[in-house]
Design a protein around this motif. Structure first.
Motif, PDB file in Angstrom:
ATOM      1  N   LEU A 148      21.853  23.288  -4.213  1.00 33.64           N
ATOM      2  CA  LEU A 148      20.424  23.280  -4.529  1.00 33.64           C
ATOM      3  C   LEU A 148      19.505  22.907  -3.371  1.00 33.64           C
ATOM      4  CD1 LEU A 148      20.370  21.683  -8.111  1.00 33.64           C
ATOM      5  CD2 LEU A 148      20.292  24.092  -7.484  1.00 33.64           C
ATOM      6  N   VAL A 149      20.038  22.391  -2.273  1.00 37.55           N
ATOM      7  CA  VAL A 149      19.129  21.913  -1.228  1.00 37.55           C
ATOM      8  C   VAL A 149      18.302  23.042  -0.618  1.00 37.55           C
ATOM      9  CG1 VAL A 149      20.295  19.773  -0.582  1.00 37.55           C
ATOM     10  CG2 VAL A 149      21.128  21.937   0.310  1.00 37.55           C
ATOM     11  N   VAL A 150      18.865  24.229  -0.493  1.00 38.99           N
ATOM     12  CA  VAL A 150      18.089  25.336   0.081  1.00 38.99           C
ATOM     13  C   VAL A 150      16.930  25.704  -0.833  1.00 38.99           C
ATOM     14  CG1 VAL A 150      18.157  27.752   0.757  1.00 38.99           C
ATOM     15  CG2 VAL A 150      20.010  26.251   1.402  1.00 38.99           C
ATOM     16  N   ALA A 151      17.197  25.771  -2.147  1.00 38.63           N
ATOM     17  CA  ALA A 151      16.140  26.123  -3.088  1.00 38.63           C
ATOM     18  C   ALA A 151      15.015  25.100  -3.048  1.00 38.63           C
ATOM     19  CB  ALA A 151      16.713  26.240  -4.496  1.00 38.63           C
ATOM     20  N   PHE A 152      15.360  23.819  -3.009  1.00 43.72           N
ATOM     21  CA  PHE A 152      14.321  22.790  -2.987  1.00 43.72           C
ATOM     22  C   PHE A 152      13.605  22.750  -1.640  1.00 43.72           C
ATOM     23  CE2 PHE A 152      16.934  20.556  -6.402  1.00 43.72           C
ATOM     24  CZ  PHE A 152      16.134  21.053  -7.409  1.00 43.72           C
ATOM     25  N   GLY A 153      14.297  23.087  -0.558  1.00 43.00           N
ATOM     26  CA  GLY A 153      13.607  23.194   0.719  1.00 43.00           C
ATOM     27  C   GLY A 153      12.590  24.315   0.719  1.00 43.00           C
ATOM     28  N   ARG A 154      12.941  25.453   0.129  1.00 38.22           N
ATOM     29  CA  ARG A 154      12.001  26.586   0.033  1.00 38.22           C
ATOM     30  C   ARG A 154      10.820  26.226  -0.867  1.00 38.22           C
ATOM     31  NH1 ARG A 154       8.652  29.956   1.323  1.00 38.22           N
ATOM     32  NH2 ARG A 154       8.531  31.983   0.314  1.00 38.22           N
ATOM     33  N   LEU A 155      11.091  25.551  -1.993  1.00 33.93           N
ATOM     34  CA  LEU A 155       9.995  25.131  -2.871  1.00 33.93           C
ATOM     35  C   LEU A 155       9.087  24.128  -2.163  1.00 33.93           C
ATOM     36  CD1 LEU A 155      11.887  24.748  -6.275  1.00 33.93           C
ATOM     37  CD2 LEU A 155      10.337  26.577  -5.594  1.00 33.93           C
ATOM     38  N   GLY A 156       9.664  23.288  -1.288  1.00 28.95           N
ATOM     39  CA  GLY A 156       8.839  22.375  -0.508  1.00 28.95           C
ATOM     40  C   GLY A 156       7.907  23.105   0.435  1.00 28.95           C
ATOM     41  N   ASP A 157       8.374  24.191   1.052  1.00 28.52           N
ATOM     42  CA  ASP A 157       7.504  24.998   1.907  1.00 28.52           C
ATOM     43  C   ASP A 157       6.359  25.630   1.117  1.00 28.52           C
ATOM     44  OD1 ASP A 157       8.867  24.500   4.232  1.00 28.52           O
ATOM     45  OD2 ASP A 157      10.143  26.273   4.080  1.00 28.52           O
ATOM     46  N   MET A 158       6.636  25.976  -0.149  1.00 24.84           N
ATOM     47  CA  MET A 158       5.643  26.676  -0.956  1.00 24.84           C
ATOM     48  C   MET A 158       4.648  25.722  -1.608  1.00 24.84           C
ATOM     49  SD  MET A 158       8.232  29.425  -2.753  1.00 24.84           S
ATOM     50  CE  MET A 158       6.986  29.924  -3.961  1.00 24.84           C
ATOM     51  N   PHE A 159       5.136  24.626  -2.193  1.00 20.66           N
ATOM     52  CA  PHE A 159       4.283  23.755  -3.009  1.00 20.66           C
ATOM     53  C   PHE A 159       4.047  22.380  -2.417  1.00 20.66           C
ATOM     54  CE2 PHE A 159       6.629  26.575  -5.975  1.00 20.66           C
ATOM     55  CZ  PHE A 159       5.555  27.330  -6.408  1.00 20.66           C
ATOM     56  N   GLY A 160       4.653  22.087  -1.279  1.00 16.52           N
ATOM     57  CA  GLY A 160       4.442  20.792  -0.645  1.00 16.52           C
ATOM     58  C   GLY A 160       5.737  20.003  -0.545  1.00 16.52           C
ATOM     59  N   ARG A 161       6.105  19.629   0.675  1.00 19.61           N
ATOM     60  CA  ARG A 161       7.356  18.899   0.872  1.00 19.61           C
ATOM     61  C   ARG A 161       7.284  17.497   0.302  1.00 19.61           C
ATOM     62  NH1 ARG A 161       6.582  21.261   6.844  1.00 19.61           N
ATOM     63  NH2 ARG A 161       7.178  23.388   6.350  1.00 19.61           N
ATOM     64  N   ILE A 183       8.432  32.619  -6.115  1.00 21.05           N
ATOM     65  CA  ILE A 183       9.799  32.118  -6.196  1.00 21.05           C
ATOM     66  C   ILE A 183      10.764  33.297  -6.233  1.00 21.05           C
ATOM     67  CG2 ILE A 183      11.425  30.800  -7.596  1.00 21.05           C
ATOM     68  CD1 ILE A 183       9.120  29.118  -8.587  1.00 21.05           C
ATOM     69  N   ASP A 184      11.767  33.228  -5.410  1.00 21.65           N
ATOM     70  CA  ASP A 184      12.788  34.286  -5.335  1.00 21.65           C
ATOM     71  C   ASP A 184      13.847  34.007  -6.404  1.00 21.65           C
ATOM     72  OD1 ASP A 184      14.555  36.254  -4.644  1.00 21.65           O
ATOM     73  OD2 ASP A 184      15.254  35.283  -2.806  1.00 21.65           O
ATOM     74  N   TRP A 185      13.584  34.476  -7.629  1.00 18.58           N
ATOM     75  CA  TRP A 185      14.503  34.189  -8.730  1.00 18.58           C
ATOM     76  C   TRP A 185      15.856  34.843  -8.512  1.00 18.58           C
ATOM     77  CZ3 TRP A 185      13.222  30.300 -11.543  1.00 18.58           C
ATOM     78  CH2 TRP A 185      11.875  30.021 -11.808  1.00 18.58           C
ATOM     79  N   LEU A 186      15.873  36.076  -8.018  1.00 16.83           N
ATOM     80  CA  LEU A 186      17.149  36.749  -7.786  1.00 16.83           C
ATOM     81  C   LEU A 186      17.969  35.999  -6.744  1.00 16.83           C
ATOM     82  CD1 LEU A 186      19.029  39.149  -8.241  1.00 16.83           C
ATOM     83  CD2 LEU A 186      17.750  40.401  -6.469  1.00 16.83           C
ATOM     84  N   GLY A 187      17.332  35.585  -5.670  1.00 18.88           N
ATOM     85  CA  GLY A 187      18.050  34.840  -4.644  1.00 18.88           C
ATOM     86  C   GLY A 187      18.554  33.501  -5.147  1.00 18.88           C
ATOM     87  N   ASN A 188      17.725  32.780  -5.902  1.00 20.26           N
ATOM     88  CA  ASN A 188      18.150  31.486  -6.430  1.00 20.26           C
ATOM     89  C   ASN A 188      19.350  31.623  -7.359  1.00 20.26           C
ATOM     90  OD1 ASN A 188      16.278  28.973  -5.833  1.00 20.26           O
ATOM     91  ND2 ASN A 188      14.941  30.759  -5.887  1.00 20.26           N
ATOM     92  N   LEU A 189      19.305  32.610  -8.242  1.00 22.75           N
ATOM     93  CA  LEU A 189      20.397  32.779  -9.202  1.00 22.75           C
ATOM     94  C   LEU A 189      21.692  33.205  -8.515  1.00 22.75           C
ATOM     95  CD1 LEU A 189      18.505  34.512 -12.175  1.00 22.75           C
ATOM     96  CD2 LEU A 189      19.337  32.156 -12.050  1.00 22.75           C
ATOM     97  N   THR A 190      21.621  34.191  -7.627  1.00 27.29           N
ATOM     98  CA  THR A 190      22.847  34.663  -6.984  1.00 27.29           C
ATOM     99  C   THR A 190      23.435  33.604  -6.060  1.00 27.29           C
ATOM    100  OG1 THR A 190      21.464  35.730  -5.299  1.00 27.29           O
ATOM    101  CG2 THR A 190      22.255  37.103  -7.133  1.00 27.29           C
ATOM    102  N   PHE A 191      22.585  32.873  -5.339  1.00 25.78           N
ATOM    103  CA  PHE A 191      23.115  31.847  -4.444  1.00 25.78           C
ATOM    104  C   PHE A 191      23.709  30.686  -5.228  1.00 25.78           C
ATOM    105  CE2 PHE A 191      22.735  27.953  -1.943  1.00 25.78           C
ATOM    106  CZ  PHE A 191      23.424  28.317  -0.800  1.00 25.78           C
ATOM    107  N   THR A 192      22.999  30.209  -6.258  1.00 31.95           N
ATOM    108  CA  THR A 192      23.502  29.086  -7.042  1.00 31.95           C
ATOM    109  C   THR A 192      24.817  29.437  -7.726  1.00 31.95           C
ATOM    110  OG1 THR A 192      21.236  28.316  -7.418  1.00 31.95           O
ATOM    111  CG2 THR A 192      22.943  27.487  -8.899  1.00 31.95           C
ATOM    112  N   ALA A 193      24.863  30.606  -8.367  1.00 32.64           N
ATOM    113  CA  ALA A 193      26.089  31.013  -9.055  1.00 32.64           C
ATOM    114  C   ALA A 193      27.221  31.278  -8.067  1.00 32.64           C
ATOM    115  CB  ALA A 193      25.821  32.257  -9.901  1.00 32.64           C
TER     116      ALA A 193
END
Length: 661
Positions: A78-91, A217-227
């Motif tokens: 999950l760290v990559v997803a939360f890092g990307r969300l930090g870039d988008m909504f604030g770290r 949010i890249d939902w396809l990327g989040n789902l495929t990477f997490t799974a």
């Protein structure tokens, strides 16, 4: 003019204070997150006794594995997803939320009301929730520090932060052993006040000063990477369990299917990242040599470090400490104490190398540190099983120094090589490689150790048990058990022979002398010493090779890296020339270089490698900002030609158009 100078001085003081506040808060966050990643390893015996569950009983080994690895798997995914969300909504926003989630999960863990299997599931579930909060902290802490500190001091700050995180993995072993002697719930209680205090402090003191990169949010990327990453790491974890007549589970169709599925999903993820407008994983960052080489070296050394951590624990708990008279039940605590030289090496090498790398570049210190780690692995190979502790402690100190020398400059080089608006996702990618390396190390090195033990342990165990009067049938049954049961028994601080022979009632039929010998502190360590050393040679040889390959990757990173070299299209590192003002004579350059223009150009070139709050002040003075989309303010300082032409102007406060991009 005096008011403008006073405002600038106040801004400088505020920036100076804020960066130390950011360093102390984020260091506390990564420390508690990394401590909780390892605190349960030593305290597992007390935890399972507290909920009334035998983790080594048939069918319960899954609880044991998920208690150890669930936290690592979730943070790695999950760290990559939360890092990307930090870039988008604030770290800072994501970091603050992570502290709150972590504190709430720690409280729920300490209040487990169930026993047996349901109690274990409660702990595993909230450990996963706790890992979600820890992933938010890990993903954004380095990005917050990179925003707050100028390039000339960034290595020192990231060095303190990252070395504290690495030291926390080993301090967690000591803390778990100490707290487990009080109460198993105290292992989770300790995180509650720290989490609450950190949450309140971060919400009150941290602020958004970095660049944001709006997007979807890249939902396809989040789902495929997490799974995909979850399936791959979980399959590797289950690969160390026996299957059928094999000592490991690598031939299991479930493990093979999970590996194939995870690999396919990760391939689909990489393809999808090239098709979407706002990808979660910035694959283009791997074109930056410092970023790619630094992450490759970090992955390899994380695998080697994770394997070393678990092998040293088994070495101390299962062999060395019992041979020196320590009861099996006390070995988890003393193993954490005897591993302290490794932590001391981290704390000595990390901040010093981070400070020096700011002046001389990261490549020399990072590469030298990895060479020292490889030397330490070779030295551990040369030690006998019953080693003298001063030599062992010296090699641990050398390994800690080397890892500290590598981690701080490497983290600074990685974070300094990416554009400012992508620091959150870069920090998440860096943490993903590091956490994935630890999870991979368990599957890799445990499999190597189990394979080495499977060739010699059954025969040695069978002959040793028969020599003490154990019936041939019982001895053959115990010798035929998977080696992983023996490893986990020593890992949990249990007497393996007593744990394996106790339920069968064989011990009560043996002479008292033989029973005392079998359950004493010397029989099992002396019996397993030879097979264990054979497996240890395989493990540490592999780790030494990984450290040398990582050193080669580190040497190829280049001399220095700067965000100014890799800025995105449309940004600028030079201050744009302001628009002409009606009624003002244009400035004509005189003969020779203009010192003031040279200083301004130098400040412009430094925009990509200085702190964001300092950039705000410079933007207010010089009419330029490094982040697209920021507001542009008029300058509050008057240039010499402005003062010389005041007599020709109708008013000293004549309206002037604001500068634009």
């Amino acid at each position: 003019m005096s008011a403008a100078r006073a405002g600038n001085a106040t801004a400088r003081v505020t920036d100076e204070r804020y960066k130390w506040v950011a360093l102390s808060n984020t260091t506390m966050g990564v420390l508690i997150a990394s401590v909780d990643a390892s605190i349960v390893i030593i305290s597992l015996p007390a935890i399972f006794r507290g909920i009334g569950l035998d983790p080594l009983a048939p069918g319960n080994i899954g609880y044991l594995l998920w208690m150890i690895l669930g936290y690592l798997l979730v943070t790695a995914v999950l760290v990559v997803a939360f890092g990307r969300l930090g870039d988008m909504f604030g770290r800072v926003r994501m970091y603050n939320l992570g502290f709150a989630v972590f504190a709430g999960a720690s409280l729920a863990l300490s209040l487990d009301p169930l026993r047996g299997g349901p109690g274990a599931l409660w702990l595993i579930g909230f450990r996963i929730v706790q890992a979600v909060g820890g992933a938010m902290l890990m993903a954004n802490s380095a990005a917050i520090l990179t925003d707050a500190f100028a390039a000339r001091r960034r290595g020192m700050a990231l060095g303190i932060n990252q070395i504290t995180a690495l030291a926390g993995q080993f301090l967690g072993l000591l803390a778990g052993g100490l707290l487990a002697t009080i109460d198993w719930r105290a292992v989770f209680w300790v995180s509650v006040p720290i989490g609450v205090a950190g949450t309140l402090w971060s919400y009150r003191s941290l602020r958004e000063i970095g660049c944001r990169k709006p997007g979807r949010i890249d939902w396809l990327g989040n789902l495929t990477f997490t799974a995909g990453a979850g399936a791959l790491l979980a399959s590797i974890t289950y690969g160390i369990q026996p299957y059928g007549g094999h000592s490991t589970g690598w031939t299991s169709p479930y493990v093979l299917g999970g590996l194939a599925t995870g690999t396919a999903l990760l391939v689909a993820f990489c393809v999808a990242q090239t098709k979407v407008a706002d990808p979660m994983f910035q694959l283009g960052l791997f074109r930056i040599r410092a970023f790619a080489a630094g992450n490759l070296a970090a992955l390899l050394i994380a695998i080697a470090r994770g394997g070393m951590q678990f092998m040293l624990i088994i070495w101390l708990q299962g062999i060395w400490l019992p041979l020196h008279g320590y009861a099996f039940a006390r070995t988890p605590l003393w193993a954490g104490i005897f591993l302290l030289p490794l932590t001391v090496g981290f704390l000595l090498g990390g901040p010093a190398s981070g400070f020096l790398s700011d002046r001389y570049g990261p490549r020399l210190f990072a590469t030298t540190g990895l060479i020292l780690v490889a030397i330490a692995f070779v030295g551990l190979l040369a030690l006998p099983v019953e080693f003298p502790y001063p030599a062992f402690a010296g090699l641990l100190l050398l390994s800690g120094l080397g890892q500290g020398m590598f981690s701080a400059p490497n983290t600074s080089a990685i974070m300094g090589s990416v554009p400012p608006e992508q620091r959150g996702v870069a920090s998440g990618m860096r943490a993903t490689f590091q956490n994935s390396g630890i999870a991979l190390s368990i599957g890799l090195f445990f499999s190597l150790m189990i394979t080495g033990l499977a060739t010699t342990l059954p025969r040695t165990l069978d002959s040793g048990l028969r020599a003490q009067g154990v019936p041939a049938e019982a001895a053959g049954h115990l010798a035929g058990l998977p080696p992983v049961s023996t490893l986990f028994a020593t890992f949990l601080g249990n007497n393996p022979i007593g744990h394996l022979l106790g339920p069968s009632g064989v011990l009560s039929t043996l002479p008292a002398h033989n029973a005392r010998t079998l359950t004493g502190t010397r029989f099992f360590p002396e019996l397993i010493a030879g097979p264990f050393h054979h497996g240890l040679v395989i493990v540490f040889s592999t780790a030494a090779v990984m450290a040398l390959v990582a050193a080669c990757a580190s040497a190829l990173r280049g001399r220095r890296s700067s965000t100014a070299t890799h800025r995105p299209t449309g940004s600028t590192t030079e201050r744009p020339r302001p628009a002409p003002v009606p009624g003002r004579a244009p400035r004509t350059p005189g003969p020779g270089p203009d010192p003031r223009r040279q200083r301004t150009t130098e400040r412009g070139r430094a925009l990509g490698t200085t702190s964001a709050s300092a950039l705000v002040r410079r933007g207010l003075r010089h009419r330029t900002f490094p982040c697209p989309g920021w507001p542009v303010a008029r300058s509050t300082r008057r240039r010499p030609e402005d003062r010389s032409s005041e007599s020709r102007r109708p008013s000293p406060r004549a309206p002037q158009p604001a500068a634009s991009w």
